[in-house]
Design an enzyme around this catalytic site. Structure first.
Site, PDB file in Angstrom:
ATOM      1  N   ASP A   1       0.717  -1.118  -0.010  1.00  0.00           N
ATOM      2  CA  ASP A   1       0.305   0.006   0.031  1.00  0.00           C
ATOM      3  C   ASP A   1       0.945   1.258   0.057  1.00  0.00           C
ATOM      4  O   ASP A   1       0.534   2.282  -0.080  1.00  0.00           O
ATOM      5  CB  ASP A   1      -0.884  -0.046   1.139  1.00  0.00           C
ATOM      6  CG  ASP A   1      -0.332   0.105   2.554  1.00  0.00           C
ATOM      7  OD1 ASP A   1       0.924  -0.186   2.505  1.00  0.00           O
ATOM      8  OD2 ASP A   1      -1.137   0.074   3.367  1.00  0.00           O
TER       9      ASP A   1
ATOM     10  N   ASP B   1      -1.237  -6.176  -0.524  1.00  0.00           N
ATOM     11  CA  ASP B   1      -1.190  -5.752   0.700  1.00  0.00           C
ATOM     12  C   ASP B   1      -2.705  -5.076   1.044  1.00  0.00           C
ATOM     13  O   ASP B   1      -3.240  -4.130   0.175  1.00  0.00           O
ATOM     14  CB  ASP B   1      -0.260  -4.405   0.827  1.00  0.00           C
ATOM     15  CG  ASP B   1       0.351  -3.918   2.153  1.00  0.00           C
ATOM     16  OD1 ASP B   1      -0.178  -4.600   3.022  1.00  0.00           O
ATOM     17  OD2 ASP B   1       0.891  -3.029   2.254  1.00  0.00           O
TER      18      ASP B   1
ATOM     19  N   LYS C   1      -1.311  -9.375   2.738  1.00  0.00           N
ATOM     20  CA  LYS C   1      -0.579  -9.023   3.930  1.00  0.00           C
ATOM     21  C   LYS C   1      -1.511  -8.100   4.685  1.00  0.00           C
ATOM     22  O   LYS C   1      -2.249  -7.155   4.077  1.00  0.00           O
ATOM     23  CB  LYS C   1       0.875  -8.134   3.789  1.00  0.00           C
ATOM     24  CG  LYS C   1       1.465  -7.719   4.896  1.00  0.00           C
ATOM     25  CD  LYS C   1       2.868  -7.155   4.495  1.00  0.00           C
ATOM     26  CE  LYS C   1       2.841  -5.852   4.219  1.00  0.00           C
ATOM     27  NZ  LYS C   1       2.323  -4.647   4.703  1.00  0.00           N
TER      28      LYS C   1
ATOM     29  N   GLU D   1       8.851  -4.116  10.707  1.00  0.00           N
ATOM     30  CA  GLU D   1       9.343  -2.961  10.132  1.00  0.00           C
ATOM     31  C   GLU D   1       9.934  -2.230  11.279  1.00  0.00           C
ATOM     32  O   GLU D   1       9.211  -1.775  12.263  1.00  0.00           O
ATOM     33  CB  GLU D   1       8.081  -2.231   9.238  1.00  0.00           C
ATOM     34  CG  GLU D   1       8.463  -1.003   8.848  1.00  0.00           C
ATOM     35  CD  GLU D   1       7.528  -0.497   7.683  1.00  0.00           C
ATOM     36  OE1 GLU D   1       6.511  -0.878   7.219  1.00  0.00           O
ATOM     37  OE2 GLU D   1       7.989   0.762   7.315  1.00  0.00           O
TER      38      GLU D   1
END
Ligand code: KIV
Length: 296
Positions: free
Chosen positions: A61, A100, A130, A199
């Site tokens: 995204d 995503d 995801k 992340e």
């Protein structure tokens, strides 16, 4: 120093490669082999990446920021994501394709999350989805997986929650926050995720989580102790002009290169160097004479 592989071997890796699946992911972790992932949003990029031999392609995204020019990832819609997923699916033959799930496509209800996840496979040509979040996403993840859709988790810095996190900042820096991330990772594994993106978390925390899990972790800004790595392709290529996060390795300056090409083109057109003879189609003399006779 090892001899580099001939260009033809490395560039056409996908010609002999078998389709990468979620099982390949697990096997790579078991064998201690690193998993590679990059983002793509269009056909030519996916094609080049797949030919280069990347294990997996994420239609992230991040599309919202690096392709559509929004400030953050929140505005991108299901329709926009699916449009770009289809382009990527037409370009990639062997990489595992992960779509995503955009903001508000999985947060409202488990039913909506499952239906939208299904659209990524049915209408987007993806192999898996995801979604961002830890313990609060377990019910949605279980439901999506029970529909036969593989799910990749995503914890640490979760850009869809920037308003809650106070911006794009590293997560898990205190013992308490780190403990919560370890617990979330274990919960996502237990819920059935085939992999988890970590992340922007401290490297030693990412390594610890990777060792505690039997499923592979894919790091971005999480150090070398993860089971795989992902970067946003527009950062790697130097295509995104606004900023480059500290953890990115920029391999090229495509933004600068594009600007130069466009300036050269403008100059060529303005000075009439383009189109030249070799770019021009001509009519047969006989046909030309006939035309002139016809129209006077
Ligand atoms: O959207 C995206 O590109 C991502 C990666 C940064 C993992 O989620």
């Amino acid at each position: 120093m090892s001899t580099p592989a001939p260009a033809s071997t490395s560039i056409s890796a996908s010609a002999t490669r078998k389709k990468v699946t979620t099982l390949t992911y697990r096997q790579k972790k078991e064998r201690g082999e690193i998993i590679t992932m990059l983002t793509a949003y269009d056909y030519p990029t996916a094609l080049a990446m797949d030919k280069a031999g990347v294990d997996s392609i994420l239609v992230g995204d991040s599309l919202a920021m690096v392709v559509l020019g929004y400030e953050n990832t929140l505005p991108v819609t299901m329709e926009e994501m699916l449009h770009h997923c289809r382009a990527v699916a037409r370009g990639a033959r062997t990489a595992l394709l992960i779509g995503d799930m955009p903001f508000m496509s999985y947060q409202v209800s488990v039913e909506e999350a499952t239906r939208n996840a299904g659209r990524f496979l049915q209408q987007g040509g993806m192999d898996a989805v995801k979604l961002e979040g830890g313990r609060e996403r377990v019910d949605a993840i279980r439901s999506i997986i029970s529909a036969g859709i593989p799910v990749m988790g995503h914890i640490g810095l979760t850009p869809q929650s920037i308003n809650q996190l106070g911006g794009f900042r590293t997560q898990g820096k205190t013992a308490a926050a780190a403990k919560r991330l370890v617990e979330d990772a274990l919960l996502l594994e237990e819920a059935g995720c085939f992999s988890i993106v970590l992340e922007s978390v401290p490297a030693r925390l990412a390594e610890l989580i990777s060792k505690r899990l039997s499923i592979p972790t894919i790091g971005i800004g999480a150090g070398a102790g993860c089971d795989g790595q992902v970067l946003v392709t527009h950062d790697v290529l130097g295509l995104f002009d606004r900023f480059t996060p500290k953890f990115v390795k920029k391999y090229a300056d495509f933004h600068g290169a594009m600007q130069k090409v466009f300036a050269d083109y403008i100059e060529d057109v303005e000075t009439k160097r383009f189109p030249a003879k070799e770019h021009t189609v001509e009519m047969d003399d006989k046909e030309w004479e006939a035309l002139l006779k016809e129209i006077g």
